[in-house]
Design a protein around this motif. Structure first.
Motif, PDB file in Angstrom:
ATOM      1  N   UNK A  27       0.819  -1.226   0.000  1.00  0.00           N
ATOM      2  CA  UNK A  27       0.000   0.000   0.000  1.00  0.00           C
ATOM      3  C   UNK A  27       0.847   1.269   0.000  1.00  0.00           C
ATOM      4  N   UNK A  28       2.024   1.229   0.629  1.00  0.00           N
ATOM      5  CA  UNK A  28       2.892   2.406   0.651  1.00  0.00           C
ATOM      6  C   UNK A  28       3.393   2.755  -0.756  1.00  0.00           C
ATOM      7  N   UNK A  29       3.636   1.746  -1.574  1.00  0.00           N
ATOM      8  CA  UNK A  29       4.053   1.997  -2.950  1.00  0.00           C
ATOM      9  C   UNK A  29       2.899   2.584  -3.747  1.00  0.00           C
ATOM     10  N   UNK A  30       1.705   2.021  -3.566  1.00  0.00           N
ATOM     11  CA  UNK A  30       0.524   2.559  -4.254  1.00  0.00           C
ATOM     12  C   UNK A  30       0.325   4.033  -3.897  1.00  0.00           C
ATOM     13  N   UNK A  31       0.444   4.364  -2.619  1.00  0.00           N
ATOM     14  CA  UNK A  31       0.254   5.753  -2.184  1.00  0.00           C
ATOM     15  C   UNK A  31       1.280   6.677  -2.830  1.00  0.00           C
ATOM     16  N   UNK A  32       2.539   6.239  -2.891  1.00  0.00           N
ATOM     17  CA  UNK A  32       3.580   7.069  -3.490  1.00  0.00           C
ATOM     18  C   UNK A  32       3.371   7.242  -4.992  1.00  0.00           C
ATOM     19  N   UNK A  33       2.921   6.208  -5.661  1.00  0.00           N
ATOM     20  CA  UNK A  33       2.630   6.335  -7.087  1.00  0.00           C
ATOM     21  C   UNK A  33       1.558   7.393  -7.323  1.00  0.00           C
ATOM     22  N   UNK A  34       0.510   7.381  -6.502  1.00  0.00           N
ATOM     23  CA  UNK A  34      -0.539   8.403  -6.627  1.00  0.00           C
ATOM     24  C   UNK A  34       0.003   9.796  -6.326  1.00  0.00           C
ATOM     25  N   UNK A  51      -1.489  -7.089 -19.312  1.00  0.00           N
ATOM     26  CA  UNK A  51      -2.352  -5.956 -18.946  1.00  0.00           C
ATOM     27  C   UNK A  51      -3.295  -6.347 -17.814  1.00  0.00           C
ATOM     28  N   UNK A  52      -3.720  -7.604 -17.769  1.00  0.00           N
ATOM     29  CA  UNK A  52      -4.615  -8.054 -16.696  1.00  0.00           C
ATOM     30  C   UNK A  52      -3.928  -7.961 -15.340  1.00  0.00           C
ATOM     31  N   UNK A  53      -2.647  -8.317 -15.290  1.00  0.00           N
ATOM     32  CA  UNK A  53      -1.901  -8.224 -14.032  1.00  0.00           C
ATOM     33  C   UNK A  53      -1.793  -6.769 -13.596  1.00  0.00           C
ATOM     34  N   UNK A  61      -5.698  -1.046  -7.220  1.00  0.00           N
ATOM     35  CA  UNK A  61      -5.290  -0.488  -5.926  1.00  0.00           C
ATOM     36  C   UNK A  61      -5.056   1.023  -5.968  1.00  0.00           C
ATOM     37  N   UNK A  62      -4.513   1.543  -7.058  1.00  0.00           N
ATOM     38  CA  UNK A  62      -4.321   2.990  -7.154  1.00  0.00           C
ATOM     39  C   UNK A  62      -5.656   3.719  -7.153  1.00  0.00           C
ATOM     40  N   UNK A  63      -6.631   3.174  -7.871  1.00  0.00           N
ATOM     41  CA  UNK A  63      -7.965   3.792  -7.900  1.00  0.00           C
ATOM     42  C   UNK A  63      -8.611   3.724  -6.523  1.00  0.00           C
TER      43      UNK A  63
END
Length: 295
Positions: A27-34, A51-53, A61-63
């Motif tokens: 989740x920390x990576x997802x947050x930083x990407x956003x 693309x499915x992966x 997760x980003x959304x």
């Protein structure tokens, strides 16, 4: 975009973003990407994954984490054979270069080979549109998988010959191993990809630049990030096309090659050699985010 972004990110997924053990993203990576995307830093994934992966492990997760409206992220998948973009509204059209696809009859025979002989250690990736990929089961140790992988790769090469396809197993330390064949068998630490020799992280880099140019975006510099020798090809392509690039190797155990551009490992951040894969990826994303705040 009125001004050039200070840098863009061209990121391999397995290793620096997704854990090669769990195949999921912290989740920390997802947050930083956003956060980086909201700060107008272009983000492009350059991966052998489907693309499915990317939709399931990165986009969704980003959304769910609150991907900013107006942010568009690009994904070049299957080493350049497929590509798409996504926003907070979901995924756009998936483009497929059919000229780079492995023959479907061969793919069917690999599926049968896995089912008959290797199903206890690996599975056939049904989500690939152009490549043929076989991946380690998550309930199997990597040591056991790697032993079986050697045997599978040999069987796959034999099967390619039976289909009249010229192929060689990629040696990541021998750049000429693609010479005079049409396909390669490319082993990674958790999978084997069987693909056209025209695919690669360099093609992914070219598609990434093309996508940004269409949006009128020319970054001042690039950070590329990967966990294998093949990932250096994206930094090679950028450097050879006159872009400023720094490559981050999050698994330097294979050895860091001599290159005409900067290469960073976790040691650059003062971290020990045990910090690899997505732990190192997280540390570098945090570093780049912090740099924006002090620019």
């Amino acid at each position: 975009m009125d001004t050039a972004p200070p840098f863009a990110l061209l990121l391999d997924v397995d290793g620096p973003i997704a854990s090669p053990v769990t195949r999921t993203v912290k989740p920390e990576i997802i947050a930083l990407l956003n956060e980086l995307g909201a700060a107008q830093i272009p983000i492009i994934f350059n991966t052998g994954r489907s693309d499915a992966f990317i939709r399931g492990q990165v986009m969704e997760p980003m959304i769910e984490a609150g991907m900013p409206d107006g942010l568009m992220v690009h994904a070049v998948c299957e080493k350049g054979a497929t590509w798409f973009s996504f926003t907070a509204g979901g995924a756009g059209t998936v483009h497929v270069d059919r000229d780079l696809a492995v023959p479907s009859e061969f793919a069917d025979d690999v599926r049968g080979l896995v089912s008959a002989k290797y199903a206890e250690h690996m599975f056939f990736d049904e989500t690939k549109r152009a490549m043929v990929s076989v991946e380690q089961r998550v309930d199997v140790s990597n040591e056991d998988y790697r032993a079986e992988q050697e045997r599978f790769d040999a069987d796959a090469l034999t099967l390619m010959g039976q289909h009249g396809l010229t192929a060689a197993r990629l040696d990541h330390h021998a750049p000429g191993s693609d010479d005079e064949v049409d396909y390669r068998v490319d082993p990674t630490i958790i999978s084997t990809d069987i693909e056209s020799v025209r695919l690669g992280k360099d093609l992914g880099a070219a598609r990434a630049c093309e996508r940004l140019r269409r949006d009128g975006i020319v970054p001042a510099a690039w950070f590329t990030m990967g966990d294998s020798r093949t990932d250096y090809a994206m930094a090679d392509w950028l450097h050879h096309n006159d872009h400023t690039v720094v490559h981050v190797d999050v698994r330097p155990a294979d050895g860091v090659p001599e290159k005409p551009y900067e290469i960073h490992t976790a040691a650059y951040l003062g971290l020990g050699p045990e910090v690899i894969h997505d732990d190192a990826g997280l540390a570098f994303l945090a570093r780049w985010w912090d740099a924006l705040g002090t620019a």
